[in-house]
Motif scaffolding. Structure first.
Motif, PDB file in Angstrom:
ATOM      1  N   ASP A  32       0.805  -1.508  -0.017  1.00  0.00           N
ATOM      2  CA  ASP A  32      -0.408  -0.136   0.035  1.00  0.00           C
ATOM      3  C   ASP A  32       1.105   1.378   0.021  1.00  0.00           C
ATOM      4  OD1 ASP A  32       1.090  -0.451   2.144  1.00  0.00           O
ATOM      5  OD2 ASP A  32      -0.775   0.135   3.355  1.00  0.00           O
ATOM      6  N   THR A  33       2.045   1.064   0.087  1.00  0.00           N
ATOM      7  CA  THR A  33       2.957   2.427  -0.155  1.00  0.00           C
ATOM      8  C   THR A  33       4.176   2.394  -0.685  1.00  0.00           C
ATOM      9  OG1 THR A  33       4.712   1.779   1.566  1.00  0.00           O
ATOM     10  CG2 THR A  33       2.205   2.868   2.549  1.00  0.00           C
ATOM     11  N   PHE A  34       4.563   3.070  -1.406  1.00  0.00           N
ATOM     12  CA  PHE A  34       5.720   2.918  -2.356  1.00  0.00           C
ATOM     13  C   PHE A  34       6.890   3.562  -1.969  1.00  0.00           C
ATOM     14  CE2 PHE A  34       3.246   6.898  -3.542  1.00  0.00           C
ATOM     15  CZ  PHE A  34       3.635   7.383  -4.070  1.00  0.00           C
ATOM     16  N   PRO A  35       8.375   3.898  -1.955  1.00  0.00           N
ATOM     17  CA  PRO A  35       9.625   4.761  -1.088  1.00  0.00           C
ATOM     18  C   PRO A  35       9.448   6.422  -2.518  1.00  0.00           C
ATOM     19  CG  PRO A  35      10.092   3.155  -2.865  1.00  0.00           C
ATOM     20  CD  PRO A  35       8.762   3.091  -2.868  1.00  0.00           C
ATOM     21  N   PHE A  36       9.597   7.128  -2.084  1.00  0.00           N
ATOM     22  CA  PHE A  36      10.188   8.135  -3.269  1.00  0.00           C
ATOM     23  C   PHE A  36      11.090   9.376  -2.184  1.00  0.00           C
ATOM     24  CE2 PHE A  36       6.984  10.173   0.263  1.00  0.00           C
ATOM     25  CZ  PHE A  36       6.605  10.806   0.211  1.00  0.00           C
ATOM     26  N   ASP A  37      11.414  10.632  -3.039  1.00  0.00           N
ATOM     27  CA  ASP A  37      11.576  11.759  -1.659  1.00  0.00           C
ATOM     28  C   ASP A  37      12.934  11.218  -2.058  1.00  0.00           C
ATOM     29  OD1 ASP A  37      10.818  14.435  -1.529  1.00  0.00           O
ATOM     30  OD2 ASP A  37      12.316  13.442  -0.116  1.00  0.00           O
ATOM     31  N   ARG A  38      13.828  12.133  -1.435  1.00  0.00           N
ATOM     32  CA  ARG A  38      15.092  11.756  -1.079  1.00  0.00           C
ATOM     33  C   ARG A  38      15.383  11.109  -0.827  1.00  0.00           C
ATOM     34  NH1 ARG A  38      16.748  17.071  -0.019  1.00  0.00           N
ATOM     35  NH2 ARG A  38      16.986  16.954   2.249  1.00  0.00           N
ATOM     36  N   VAL A  39      16.616   9.785  -0.559  1.00  0.00           N
ATOM     37  CA  VAL A  39      16.970   8.901   0.672  1.00  0.00           C
ATOM     38  C   VAL A  39      18.300   9.560   1.537  1.00  0.00           C
ATOM     39  CG1 VAL A  39      16.071   6.762  -1.129  1.00  0.00           C
ATOM     40  CG2 VAL A  39      18.706   7.582  -0.906  1.00  0.00           C
ATOM     41  N   ALA A  40      18.888   8.671   2.484  1.00  0.00           N
ATOM     42  CA  ALA A  40      20.061   9.017   3.172  1.00  0.00           C
ATOM     43  C   ALA A  40      20.651   7.701   3.429  1.00  0.00           C
ATOM     44  CB  ALA A  40      19.651   9.520   4.161  1.00  0.00           C
ATOM     45  N   PHE A  41      22.000   7.487   2.968  1.00  0.00           N
ATOM     46  CA  PHE A  41      22.794   6.283   3.660  1.00  0.00           C
ATOM     47  C   PHE A  41      23.951   7.267   4.805  1.00  0.00           C
ATOM     48  CE2 PHE A  41      22.571   3.884  -0.173  1.00  0.00           C
ATOM     49  CZ  PHE A  41      22.186   3.064   0.184  1.00  0.00           C
ATOM     50  N   SER A  42      24.072   6.141   5.678  1.00  0.00           N
ATOM     51  CA  SER A  42      25.110   6.424   7.032  1.00  0.00           C
ATOM     52  C   SER A  42      26.455   7.162   6.032  1.00  0.00           C
ATOM     53  CB  SER A  42      25.148   6.068   8.510  1.00  0.00           C
ATOM     54  OG  SER A  42      25.575   4.483   7.654  1.00  0.00           O
ATOM     55  N   ALA A  43      27.409   7.413   6.467  1.00  0.00           N
ATOM     56  CA  ALA A  43      28.803   7.440   5.962  1.00  0.00           C
ATOM     57  C   ALA A  43      29.336   6.431   5.855  1.00  0.00           C
ATOM     58  CB  ALA A  43      28.811   8.298   7.117  1.00  0.00           C
ATOM     59  N   ASP A  44      29.258   5.610   6.725  1.00  0.00           N
ATOM     60  CA  ASP A  44      29.860   3.957   6.751  1.00  0.00           C
ATOM     61  C   ASP A  44      28.534   3.122   5.810  1.00  0.00           C
ATOM     62  OD1 ASP A  44      27.728   3.265   8.807  1.00  0.00           O
ATOM     63  OD2 ASP A  44      28.539   2.453  10.084  1.00  0.00           O
TER      64      ASP A  44
END
Length: 311
Positions: A61-73
């Motif tokens: 019922d949902t989808f990923p969108f917008d800006r994502v973010a990885f941690s530095a490691d």
């Protein structure tokens, strides 16, 4: 006695070098960028964009969108999810974490928020959404706890003008999409990508002007932590379809005229936003689609493209 002292000094130096090497190796082992587990264990793309981790991130019922973010490691991955583009009420930030040799999750990180952005030191995540009063724009923040986990969100900025796509940099200068006009935060017709500097209790916000900005809406972007380049959603139509272009920082705080990231990325009319470059600098992520029904997060090799465009 002199010989004995020399031997002791050599032993002390040897132990110090061993400790330094051990600490260096331990630090290097913390990152997973150059392992098969990097990027959620997905097979990296080449010069043609590909959908990122669809089987992991998509829900019924949902989808990923917008800006994502990885941690530095590279061991943490945060991404917004929803069932619509234009209402933050159903939005949730979800995350996955690499522990015990595998990726775990996704779990719900926060509800009502979106656009997670790490601070340069990795100990703070800035967020949009969440708080609303109809009169102000807000940027919220959460902080890492010493024992693990994160604090509850608190307001970082509260302004009576637009704050959109907030991004900090290593110099302390932040960048936002804003109309810079007090009392008109809801008027998106003249949003500009702007610099924002905090001097004590004062906040100085200033449009980057042309050629970065145009007469219409300019608010979706990614700026490198060292401010060497900025990727913008350009050529916006009235329906917010656009292309991804890049501009480079010149001496004197000016920017080059933006140029297209090329036909493999800008392959026809579509919404393209949420641009984000992984901390290792190798891949560009962004959201794209024609409607919420076909919206996906895609990724593409970026470091080689960046070198070509810089030339």
């Amino acid at each position: 006695r002199l010989k004995s002292n020399s031997i002791k000094k050599m032993k002390t130096l040897f132990i110090a070098v061993v400790c330094l090497l051990a600490c260096t190796c331990l630090h290097a082992q913390k990152g997973i960028w150059n392992t098969k587990d990097a990027y959620l264990g997905q097979t990296p793309p080449g010069d043609t964009p590909r959908v990122f981790a669809e089987k992991i991130l998509m829900k019924r019922d949902t989808f990923p969108f917008d800006r994502v973010a990885f941690s530095a490691d590279g061991r943490e991955f945060y991404y917004p999810s929803s069932n619509t583009w234009f209402d933050s009420k159903p939005s949730k930030i979800r995350y996955l974490k690499f522990e015990n040799g595998k990726w775990n999750g996704p779990y719900v990180f926060l509800s009502l928020y979106y656009a997670p952005t790490f601070s340069p030191d990795g100990n703070t995540i800035y967020l949009l959404g969440g708080v609303k009063d109809g009169k102000h724009s807000f940027v919220s923040q959460v902080h890492r706890k010493p024992g693990g986990g994160w604090t509850q969100p608190t307001v970082y900025l509260k302004k009576d003008y637009g704050l959109y796509d907030f991004m900090p940099t290593s110099s302390g200068v932040c960048y936002v999409g804003s109309n810079v006009h007090k009392g008109k935060m809801g008027d998106f017709s003249d949003y500009d990508i702007s610099s924002l500097t905090m001097l004590g209790k004062d906040t100085v916000i200033k449009t980057l002007g042309p050629p970065i900005n145009t007469p219409g809406f300019d608010g979706d972007f990614f700026v490198a932590k060292d401010e060497s380049y900025i990727i913008v959603s350009a050529k916006e139509t009235k329906d917010f379809e656009c292309e991804l272009w890049i501009s480079f920082h010149k001496p004197g705080k000016t920017w080059t005229k933006p140029v297209s990231l090329g036909p493999l990325i800008n392959n026809g009319p579509a919404h393209r936003w949420g641009e984000y470059v992984s901390p290792d600098g190798k891949y560009l992520f962004y959201s794209t689609g024609h409607s919420p029904k076909d919206c996906r997060i895609v990724w593409v090799r970026f470091d080689r493209l960046l070198i070509r465009l810089e030339k």
